[in-house]
Design a protein around this motif. Sequence first.
Motif, PDB file in Angstrom:
ATOM      1  N   GLY A  98       0.967  -1.451   0.053  1.00  0.00           N
ATOM      2  CA  GLY A  98       0.050   0.150   0.038  1.00  0.00           C
ATOM      3  C   GLY A  98       0.691   1.455   0.320  1.00  0.00           C
ATOM      4  N   SER A  99       2.448   0.755   0.106  1.00  0.00           N
ATOM      5  CA  SER A  99       3.399   1.853   0.032  1.00  0.00           C
ATOM      6  C   SER A  99       3.280   3.024  -1.584  1.00  0.00           C
ATOM      7  CB  SER A  99       4.432   1.444   0.076  1.00  0.00           C
ATOM      8  OG  SER A  99       5.593   2.895   0.162  1.00  0.00           O
ATOM      9  N   ARG A 100       3.280   4.349  -1.307  1.00  0.00           N
ATOM     10  CA  ARG A 100       3.742   4.681  -2.010  1.00  0.00           C
ATOM     11  C   ARG A 100       4.651   5.742  -2.560  1.00  0.00           C
ATOM     12  NH1 ARG A 100      -0.376   8.200  -4.028  1.00  0.00           N
ATOM     13  NH2 ARG A 100       0.888  10.148  -4.782  1.00  0.00           N
ATOM     14  N   TRP A 142      -1.694  -3.010  -8.914  1.00  0.00           N
ATOM     15  CA  TRP A 142      -1.496  -1.679  -9.574  1.00  0.00           C
ATOM     16  C   TRP A 142      -1.914  -0.838  -8.200  1.00  0.00           C
ATOM     17  CZ3 TRP A 142       0.659   0.498 -14.402  1.00  0.00           C
ATOM     18  CH2 TRP A 142      -0.069   1.389 -13.783  1.00  0.00           C
ATOM     19  N   ASN A 143      -0.290  -0.882  -7.637  1.00  0.00           N
ATOM     20  CA  ASN A 143      -0.727   0.038  -6.163  1.00  0.00           C
ATOM     21  C   ASN A 143      -0.268   1.385  -5.773  1.00  0.00           C
ATOM     22  OD1 ASN A 143       2.374   0.849  -6.372  1.00  0.00           O
ATOM     23  ND2 ASN A 143       2.502   0.143  -3.901  1.00  0.00           N
ATOM     24  N   PRO A 144      -0.811   2.315  -4.785  1.00  0.00           N
ATOM     25  CA  PRO A 144      -0.131   3.334  -5.045  1.00  0.00           C
ATOM     26  C   PRO A 144       0.803   4.205  -5.261  1.00  0.00           C
ATOM     27  CG  PRO A 144      -1.939   2.982  -3.039  1.00  0.00           C
ATOM     28  CD  PRO A 144      -1.043   1.663  -3.839  1.00  0.00           C
ATOM     29  N   GLU A 200       0.847   4.303  -8.881  1.00  0.00           N
ATOM     30  CA  GLU A 200      -0.522   5.859  -8.972  1.00  0.00           C
ATOM     31  C   GLU A 200       0.425   6.889  -8.952  1.00  0.00           C
ATOM     32  OE1 GLU A 200      -3.547   5.438  -6.380  1.00  0.00           O
ATOM     33  OE2 GLU A 200      -5.282   4.363  -7.557  1.00  0.00           O
ATOM     34  N   ARG A 201       0.872   7.291  -8.198  1.00  0.00           N
ATOM     35  CA  ARG A 201       2.497   8.631  -7.830  1.00  0.00           C
ATOM     36  C   ARG A 201       2.903   8.127  -9.041  1.00  0.00           C
ATOM     37  NH1 ARG A 201       7.039   9.012  -6.125  1.00  0.00           N
ATOM     38  NH2 ARG A 201       7.613   7.079  -5.588  1.00  0.00           N
ATOM     39  N   ALA A 230      -4.944   6.147 -12.076  1.00  0.00           N
ATOM     40  CA  ALA A 230      -5.631   5.176 -10.910  1.00  0.00           C
ATOM     41  C   ALA A 230      -5.735   4.215 -11.416  1.00  0.00           C
ATOM     42  CB  ALA A 230      -7.057   6.151 -10.573  1.00  0.00           C
ATOM     43  N   ALA A 231      -5.533   3.305 -10.286  1.00  0.00           N
ATOM     44  CA  ALA A 231      -5.804   2.120 -10.413  1.00  0.00           C
ATOM     45  C   ALA A 231      -6.876   1.454 -11.194  1.00  0.00           C
ATOM     46  CB  ALA A 231      -5.614   0.999  -8.752  1.00  0.00           C
TER      47      ALA A 231
END
Length: 140
Positions: free
Chosen positions: A11-13, A29-31, A34-35, A40-41
Amino acid sequence: MTDPVAEAVLGSRAEAIIAADRHGHITFWNPGAERVFGYAAASAMGQSLDLIIPERLRQRHWEGYNQVISSGRSRYGEADVLSVPALRSDGSTISIEFTIVPLKDAQQRVTGMVAIIRDVTQRFAELRELKKKLAEAQRT
């Protein structure tokens, strides 16, 4: 997910973590992804990895991907890191480094892959600038 360590890592960015099936369709596709990539996932899930692969590199990517799928091995899973350009949702190109972990079923057949990805665009730009300055200094 019940494992708090796995939940925190996935769940880490900080790092982009992407999983894909045998055919290269995104299944995780984790956060961090996304970054790094700007999608977006919900937009990335089910899409081909072509979503983030520059067109000029796709043939080489898929040759390597299919080789890992068929052999179950990747030199980019332990010590070696793969450095390549990638695409963001806005069409810009970034520099990434990543490792690959093949996913296997109970019969040890590769069912897909996970990539752990870091955006190194700033570091690569700084390195290019240092090389440029060194070359200029050597000329003078």
